[in-house]
Design a protein around this motif. Structure first.
Motif, PDB file in Angstrom:
ATOM      1  N   ILE A 393       0.863  -1.181   0.000  1.00  0.00           N
ATOM      2  CA  ILE A 393       0.000   0.000   0.000  1.00  0.00           C
ATOM      3  C   ILE A 393       0.899   1.231   0.000  1.00  0.00           C
ATOM      4  CG2 ILE A 393      -1.788   1.277   1.217  1.00  0.00           C
ATOM      5  CD1 ILE A 393      -2.645  -1.346   2.516  1.00  0.00           C
ATOM      6  N   PRO A 394       0.954   1.986  -1.092  1.00  0.00           N
ATOM      7  CA  PRO A 394       1.833   3.159  -1.150  1.00  0.00           C
ATOM      8  C   PRO A 394       1.410   4.256  -0.166  1.00  0.00           C
ATOM      9  CG  PRO A 394       1.163   2.471  -3.356  1.00  0.00           C
ATOM     10  CD  PRO A 394       0.284   1.741  -2.384  1.00  0.00           C
ATOM     11  N   MET A 395       2.375   5.041   0.280  1.00  0.00           N
ATOM     12  CA  MET A 395       2.086   6.173   1.148  1.00  0.00           C
ATOM     13  C   MET A 395       1.271   7.227   0.398  1.00  0.00           C
ATOM     14  SD  MET A 395       5.773   6.645   3.050  1.00  0.00           S
ATOM     15  CE  MET A 395       5.260   8.051   4.041  1.00  0.00           C
ATOM     16  N   ASP A 396       1.494   7.322  -0.904  1.00  0.00           N
ATOM     17  CA  ASP A 396       0.755   8.271  -1.742  1.00  0.00           C
ATOM     18  C   ASP A 396      -0.586   7.654  -2.125  1.00  0.00           C
ATOM     19  OD1 ASP A 396      -0.220  10.027  -3.620  1.00  0.00           O
ATOM     20  OD2 ASP A 396       1.631  10.143  -4.790  1.00  0.00           O
ATOM     21  N   LYS A 397      -1.673   8.252  -1.649  1.00  0.00           N
ATOM     22  CA  LYS A 397      -3.004   7.689  -1.893  1.00  0.00           C
ATOM     23  C   LYS A 397      -3.386   7.695  -3.372  1.00  0.00           C
ATOM     24  CE  LYS A 397      -5.674   8.053   2.341  1.00  0.00           C
ATOM     25  NZ  LYS A 397      -6.959   8.482   2.906  1.00  0.00           N
ATOM     26  N   LYS A 398      -2.675   8.473  -4.180  1.00  0.00           N
ATOM     27  CA  LYS A 398      -2.999   8.531  -5.601  1.00  0.00           C
ATOM     28  C   LYS A 398      -2.434   7.340  -6.373  1.00  0.00           C
ATOM     29  CE  LYS A 398      -3.313  13.575  -5.823  1.00  0.00           C
ATOM     30  NZ  LYS A 398      -2.788  14.808  -6.462  1.00  0.00           N
ATOM     31  N   ILE A 399      -1.636   6.535  -5.702  1.00  0.00           N
ATOM     32  CA  ILE A 399      -1.009   5.378  -6.368  1.00  0.00           C
ATOM     33  C   ILE A 399      -1.753   4.109  -5.957  1.00  0.00           C
ATOM     34  CG2 ILE A 399       1.148   4.114  -6.706  1.00  0.00           C
ATOM     35  CD1 ILE A 399       1.129   7.051  -7.703  1.00  0.00           C
ATOM     36  N   PRO A 400      -2.103   3.242  -6.909  1.00  0.00           N
ATOM     37  CA  PRO A 400      -2.823   2.011  -6.557  1.00  0.00           C
ATOM     38  C   PRO A 400      -1.941   1.031  -5.790  1.00  0.00           C
ATOM     39  CG  PRO A 400      -2.178   1.957  -8.864  1.00  0.00           C
ATOM     40  CD  PRO A 400      -1.831   3.333  -8.362  1.00  0.00           C
ATOM     41  N   LYS A 401      -2.581   0.039  -5.193  1.00  0.00           N
ATOM     42  CA  LYS A 401      -1.818  -1.030  -4.562  1.00  0.00           C
ATOM     43  C   LYS A 401      -0.914  -1.698  -5.603  1.00  0.00           C
ATOM     44  CE  LYS A 401      -5.268  -3.366  -2.588  1.00  0.00           C
ATOM     45  NZ  LYS A 401      -5.975  -4.315  -1.683  1.00  0.00           N
ATOM     46  N   ILE A 402       0.223  -2.189  -5.153  1.00  0.00           N
ATOM     47  CA  ILE A 402       1.187  -2.818  -6.058  1.00  0.00           C
ATOM     48  C   ILE A 402       1.413  -4.253  -5.610  1.00  0.00           C
ATOM     49  CG2 ILE A 402       3.537  -2.711  -6.977  1.00  0.00           C
ATOM     50  CD1 ILE A 402       3.472   0.337  -6.212  1.00  0.00           C
ATOM     51  N   ARG A 403       1.230  -5.185  -6.539  1.00  0.00           N
ATOM     52  CA  ARG A 403       1.401  -6.605  -6.214  1.00  0.00           C
ATOM     53  C   ARG A 403       2.886  -6.982  -6.317  1.00  0.00           C
ATOM     54  NH1 ARG A 403      -2.024  -8.530  -9.454  1.00  0.00           N
ATOM     55  NH2 ARG A 403      -3.696  -9.216  -8.114  1.00  0.00           N
ATOM     56  N   LEU A 404       3.385  -7.621  -5.278  1.00  0.00           N
ATOM     57  CA  LEU A 404       4.777  -8.078  -5.236  1.00  0.00           C
ATOM     58  C   LEU A 404       4.823  -9.573  -5.014  1.00  0.00           C
ATOM     59  CD1 LEU A 404       6.170  -5.525  -2.610  1.00  0.00           C
ATOM     60  CD2 LEU A 404       6.225  -5.238  -5.078  1.00  0.00           C
ATOM     61  N   ARG A 405       5.885 -10.203  -5.489  1.00  0.00           N
ATOM     62  CA  ARG A 405       6.179 -11.576  -5.088  1.00  0.00           C
ATOM     63  C   ARG A 405       7.413 -11.529  -4.204  1.00  0.00           C
ATOM     64  NH1 ARG A 405       3.607 -15.772  -7.157  1.00  0.00           N
ATOM     65  NH2 ARG A 405       5.342 -17.240  -7.001  1.00  0.00           N
ATOM     66  N   THR A 427      -4.901  -8.126 -17.659  1.00  0.00           N
ATOM     67  CA  THR A 427      -5.548  -9.172 -16.866  1.00  0.00           C
ATOM     68  C   THR A 427      -5.412  -8.963 -15.365  1.00  0.00           C
ATOM     69  OG1 THR A 427      -3.518 -10.449 -17.076  1.00  0.00           O
ATOM     70  CG2 THR A 427      -5.265 -10.912 -18.670  1.00  0.00           C
ATOM     71  N   SER A 428      -4.743  -7.893 -14.957  1.00  0.00           N
ATOM     72  CA  SER A 428      -4.504  -7.675 -13.533  1.00  0.00           C
ATOM     73  C   SER A 428      -5.122  -6.360 -13.084  1.00  0.00           C
ATOM     74  CB  SER A 428      -2.998  -7.653 -13.252  1.00  0.00           C
ATOM     75  OG  SER A 428      -2.755  -7.365 -11.895  1.00  0.00           O
ATOM     76  N   ARG A 429      -5.865  -6.407 -11.957  1.00  0.00           N
ATOM     77  CA  ARG A 429      -6.479  -5.187 -11.443  1.00  0.00           C
ATOM     78  C   ARG A 429      -5.426  -4.202 -10.946  1.00  0.00           C
ATOM     79  NH1 ARG A 429     -11.124  -6.827  -8.751  1.00  0.00           N
ATOM     80  NH2 ARG A 429     -12.143  -6.268 -10.686  1.00  0.00           N
ATOM     81  N   TYR A 430      -4.281  -4.721 -10.533  1.00  0.00           N
ATOM     82  CA  TYR A 430      -3.240  -3.862  -9.961  1.00  0.00           C
ATOM     83  C   TYR A 430      -1.926  -4.038 -10.706  1.00  0.00           C
ATOM     84  CZ  TYR A 430      -6.577  -3.520  -6.154  1.00  0.00           C
ATOM     85  OH  TYR A 430      -7.714  -3.291  -5.430  1.00  0.00           O
ATOM     86  N   PRO A 431      -1.069  -3.042 -10.662  1.00  0.00           N
ATOM     87  CA  PRO A 431       0.253  -3.175 -11.290  1.00  0.00           C
ATOM     88  C   PRO A 431       1.134  -4.155 -10.515  1.00  0.00           C
ATOM     89  CG  PRO A 431       0.120  -1.099 -10.080  1.00  0.00           C
ATOM     90  CD  PRO A 431      -1.255  -1.700 -10.060  1.00  0.00           C
ATOM     91  N   SER A 432       2.130  -4.688 -11.202  1.00  0.00           N
ATOM     92  CA  SER A 432       3.093  -5.611 -10.595  1.00  0.00           C
ATOM     93  C   SER A 432       4.425  -4.904 -10.430  1.00  0.00           C
ATOM     94  CB  SER A 432       3.297  -6.831 -11.499  1.00  0.00           C
ATOM     95  OG  SER A 432       2.054  -7.451 -11.776  1.00  0.00           O
ATOM     96  N   GLY A 433       5.124  -5.231  -9.361  1.00  0.00           N
ATOM     97  CA  GLY A 433       6.408  -4.590  -9.124  1.00  0.00           C
ATOM     98  C   GLY A 433       7.364  -5.505  -8.397  1.00  0.00           C
TER      99      GLY A 433
END
Length: 969
Positions: A393-405, A427-433
């Protein structure tokens, strides 16, 4: 034809000639270009294990020697079980730079083929790679394989450039293996050279050719800190994250780049910067020239994987889909608990519809490092070492959640961590990082401070050795030369006899400016502004100048300062400290009693400040009638003239705007916050401001006269009338007031009329809101704008620049160099004759200036939250914004805003009715009686600290106590 000439090497070294043939087409014609390459055999391997290469280098006829980089004791790991050097291919640098920057990765060979490809694909990554090469500790070596005869490969007929380059990498690895095997054959040692790639085809060919090779995942799996390094591998390489929702297409496919560019050119599509609303994560906007108002982008489908700050292309939707901006607060955490599907995809609105649009493609991503914490609901209760998906969950509310492995979920839980976004698939609701590094425990001062510096891209690393090497060798012992014949004193005016003083905030150490004033025999006044002569120490095209241009500005936080220049200069040798002689750049005016400028003179100078005052100390001295010395009289003259100058600006239409400013009082030893107070503005604040403005205007005119195409100037555009529409509507509906915006003079006069006899703070509140309607001021190169566009709207000045703070702003450094050339003190460096070069400088410093402001505000916000820790205080506040389900309250004492939701007013969310035309919200109380709150109303709120569940930030929390003196039931 371009030729690369052979160096004067030892006679033992042979060379070969090779030709490259290129075909270039232009306007239907085909041109044959032949480039000759002299292939050499004297390019060293740079391994300390290789005595032959070391001997060849020593034999250079010029006596040149370069230290060998690659260790004689390179690393071993469980994957490559012998000492080895690593040779990454291009994709590893493009997708795994964070891994390569880790301290554990050393002894890396960068082939020229790879370096050139990285430079062509990504300049920021190329610069990071060059920084790794410059770092001696990392032992990264660039081998020019394209110029060594045994490693150069010709492109074969029908072979793609990519395949040729892959082959060149494999050949480079083979040569290194053979070369080093020969070098150590009698030593009893072993050494491997390992190609690391994630290209399956390249790896298969490498193995078939006998090249030692593996992918990045296998390579780091064999290292001691493998869990951390594996997490740092880009999701774009594995593509595991993006396929989490395999089979479900959630977003529209992006248009091709050619289709987007064709549409933008034809006017059927529009390009601009995507901005996400801070109050509704499903509402964005984009400003485009074709529309007076921003285009609204509503709902996930239309936002289409855009991230705040991206440069996007949009298609305007049919008119029957146009809507008003939402009147509702919509927060992601309330709609997507545990990654639930969308509950709301759009925004309901009232009134006249506004054009809406859908994102059809992204021109340039604004992806950067993001700081946040792991979503507790995504972290498993029992965590083994297997890799698993978690959400950041980013500190900046304007940024979506980011999926990590990650394999480190339990270790990273409760910490501030840095991540990078790699991909966002349809195919993914959220970005991957991927994980970059941990900053430490959430809420520790060190972690939170570093987090905000990263969030606002502040360059806070220590100054490199190359920069420190540019400092005067005398260090703090440097002195102004006393010999009049010293060339450093050439053309310098000697102003050491003037009664000069500085007036700054308390504790200021980087003193940029000082002033003096005295009566002239003809009854007029001589007034001087003396500015630190930074350019005497910071010369163009040096490491220090390059570093300063990148940093752009000094960043001021509550408890620290991130300097643009090393402290030796900023707080000592350049700083106009009292009682010591300093080099300065002076502007001297003759000014009449009425504040009219008769003449202006510019000169490099030497000064000796008599005193360094704080604003308060200077005010006390001016007001103390028992003080009659010349220095005090000079300050009184400055104050008198500053009032005349200010009135002239106001009469010309300069704006007196407002922004909340508070002072954090901290404990002296620990810097822990104790209290928060509103800053007091004294007459001496205005005194300094007026003469700095006058100096900046005077210098702007001079450098523009000398360099009409390349002067470094600052402009403030007139805001479009549409920017003020909402504020005008609010003032008219709530107070019957009118805001006139046809000119800065009309706006200034109408702001003066915005008063409420029952609310003394009302005028300040309106000025704060008017400030937010303005465009941002920006630096620009004079040749890029027509003269009418030079105007600074807020200051009502035809031309303006920044000259008075060169210790902390790079724009002022450029202005100093141009002014020095304009008065023929020294020649202008060639780079400052280049409009393109200056445009690049302006773009960077505009961005750095904005980021520095936001970092400063974030620091104040953090410390306000810490100062209130464990306290509950009742304070007056004012309603700044109203939604159908909440309101925003501004508390002047703390200079911050807080969101109060209707649902927070009672255990069960009370009924409410919103009147969008009158900007009022009716709420049912516990007894059934209704009460109302309106825009600009005075309220009393309880202020306390609170850890925001979504972002993990400690911020202030407000609860409503009373409205217009009536207790809230």
């Amino acid at each position: 034809m371009t030729s690369f000439k052979r160096s004067h090497a030892d006679s033992r070294v042979s060379s070969e000639l090779s030709s490259k043939v290129f075909l270039r087409t232009s306007k239907g014609k085909c041109t044959k270009i032949v480039r000759e390459l002299y292939l050499r055999r004297d390019i060293p391997c740079s391994s300390k294990l290789c005595a032959r290469c070391m001997a060849d280098i020593k034999g250079d006829s010029y006596g040149r020697t370069r230290p060998f980089v690659l260790s004689s004791d390179p690393p071993v790991n469980d994957t490559i079980r012998e000492p080895h050097y690593m040779v990454p291919d291009t994709n590893i640098f493009l997708h795994c730079m964070d891994v390569l920057e880790h301290a554990a990765i050393t002894d890396v060979i960068i082939l020229q083929t790879v370096l050139d490809e990285v430079r062509a694909r990504s300049l920021p990554l190329y610069n990071r790679l060059r920084a790794l090469v410059a770092s001696g500790e990392k032992r990264f070596y660039v081998f020019h394989n394209e110029f060594r005869s045994e490693t150069y490969v010709r492109r074969e007929p029908g072979e793609t450039i990519n395949d040729r380059n892959d082959r060149a990498v494999r050949r480079g690895v083979q040569w290194y293996h053979e070369h080093l095997k020969e070098a150590i054959k009698d030593s009893g040692k072993s050494i491997a050279v390992v190609m690391v790639s994630n290209d399956k085809g390249n790896l298969e060919k490498g193995k078939s050719e006998g090249v030692t090779c593996c992918n990045i995942k296998d390579y780091v799996s064999g290292m001691k800190n493998s869990d951390e390094l594996l997490d740092m591998i880009s999701a774009a390489l594995g593509d595991e994250n993006a396929k989490a929702a395999k089979g479900d297409t959630l977003y529209s496919e992006y248009y091709s780049m050619s289709k987007m560019m064709t549409g933008v050119k034809a006017g059927t599509l529009h390009q601009g910067k995507f901005n996400l609303s801070p109050y509704n994560f499903l509402e964005g906007s984009i400003h485009v020239p074709s529309f007076d108002k921003p285009l609204l982008i509503l709902g996930r489908e239309n936002i289409n994987r855009s991230v705040h700050g991206d440069q996007v292309v949009v298609r305007v939707l049919p008119k029957d889909q146009w809507k008003q901006p939402s009147t509702k607060i919509v927060e992601e955490e309330t709609l997507t608990k545990n990654d639930n599907p969308d509950v709301s995809q759009g925004a309901a609105g009232e009134g006249k519809p506004q054009p809406t649009a859908r994102v059809v493609g992204v021109i340039k991503r604004n992806w950067r490092y993001y700081v946040g914490h792991l979503d507790p609901s995504s972290v498993p209760a029992v965590d083994g070492k297997s890799q698993r998906n978690v959400f950041l969950i980013p500190m900046d509310k304007k940024i979506p959640k980011i999926r990590l492995r990650t394999r480190q979920a339990s270790e990273l839980f409760g910490k501030r961590i840095v991540v990078s976004i790699d991909a966002w698939e349809r195919t993914s609701r959220y970005p991957s990082g991927h994980f970059v590094r941990s900053l430490g425990e959430v809420e520790t001062k060190e972690a939170e401070t570093e987090a905000l510096l990263l969030e606002w891209d502040v360059q806070y690393r220590p100054f490199p050795k190359a920069v420190l090497d540019c400092l005067p060798k005398e260090g703090h012992e440097w002195r102004v030369p006393q010999n009049p014949e010293d060339p450093r004193l050439h053309q310098r005016a000697d102003y050491r006899g003037l009664l000069v003083c500085s007036i700054d905030p308390p504790g200021c150490q980087d003193i940029d400016d000082a002033l003096h004033a005295s009566r002239m025999p003809n009854g007029n006044y001589e007034v001087g502004v003396h500015i630190a002569d930074v350019t005497h120490f910071v010369k163009p095209n040096t490491a220090m100048d390059d570093e300063a241009s990148v940093r752009g500005t000094t960043v001021y936080l509550v408890d620290k300062r991130i300097d643009m220049l090393p402290m030796l200069l900023g707080t000592d040798l350049c700083s106009l400290k009292p009682y010591v002689e300093r080099f300065a750049f002076s502007v001297i005016w003759e000014i009449t009693e009425d504040g009219e400028v008769v003449s202006t003179k510019f000169s490099k100078s030497i000064i000796k400040s008599r005193e360094a005052f704080s604003y308060e100390q200077a005010q006390i001295r001016i007001d103390d009638q028992s003080q009659t010395d010349e220095l005090t009289q000079g300050m009184r003259t400055l104050l008198m003239l500053s009032k005349k100058l200010r009135q002239k600006r106001m009469d010309a239409g300069a704006l007196n705007l407002a922004s909340p400013e508070v002072k954090i009082e901290t404990e002296s030893e620990t810097s822990d916050p104790i209290d928060v107070k509103t800053k007091k503005m004294l007459e001496t604040n205005s005194l300094v401001e007026e003469f700095m403005l006058l100096a900046n205007i005077s210098v702007a005119g001079k450098i523009y006269e000398a360099f009409p195409q390349t002067a470094m100037l600052r402009r403030h555009g007139a805001p479009p009338a549409s920017k003020f529409e909402e504020l005008q509507s609010q003032l008219n509906a709530t107070r019957g007031l009118t805001l006139r915006t046809e000119s800065s003079k009309a706006l200034a006069d109408s702001l003066d009329e915005c008063v409420d006899p029952a609310n003394s703070f009302f005028n300040t509140l309106v000025r704060i809101l008017a400030t937010r309607c303005m465009l941002s001021a920006e630096y620009f190169c004079s040749g890029t704008q027509a003269y009418p566009e030079f105007r600074h709207y807020g200051l009502a000045s035809e031309i303006y620049t920044h000259f008075t703070s060169p210790i902390r702003r790079y724009a002022d450094v450029v202005a100093h160099r141009q002014l020095a050339a304009a008065i023929e003190y020294e020649a202008l460096h060639p780079t400052l004759h280049s409009k393109a070069k200056l445009e690049g400088v302006c773009g960077n410093i505009n961005n750095r200036h904005r980021n520095a402001q936001m970092a400063g505000r974030s620091s104040v916000e953090y410390y306000v939250g810490q100062a209130l820790r464990g306290k509950v205080i009742e304070e007056e506040g004012y309603i700044m914004r109203i939604f159908s389900n909440g309101l925003v309250v501004f508390v002047p004492r703390f200079g911050v805003e807080g969101l109060i939701r209707v649902k927070d007013l009672a255990t069960v969310e009370p009924k409410s009715e919103y009147d969008a035309e009158k900007y009022t919200l009716m709420i049912e109380g516990a007894t059934g009686a209704w009460w109302s709150v309106g825009l600009f109303d005075k309220v009393v709120v309880k202020v306390m600290d609170d850890v925001e569940a979504h972002t993990g930030k400690r911020k202030i929390k407000m609860t409503l106590v009373s409205v217009k003196g009536l207790k809230v039931a």
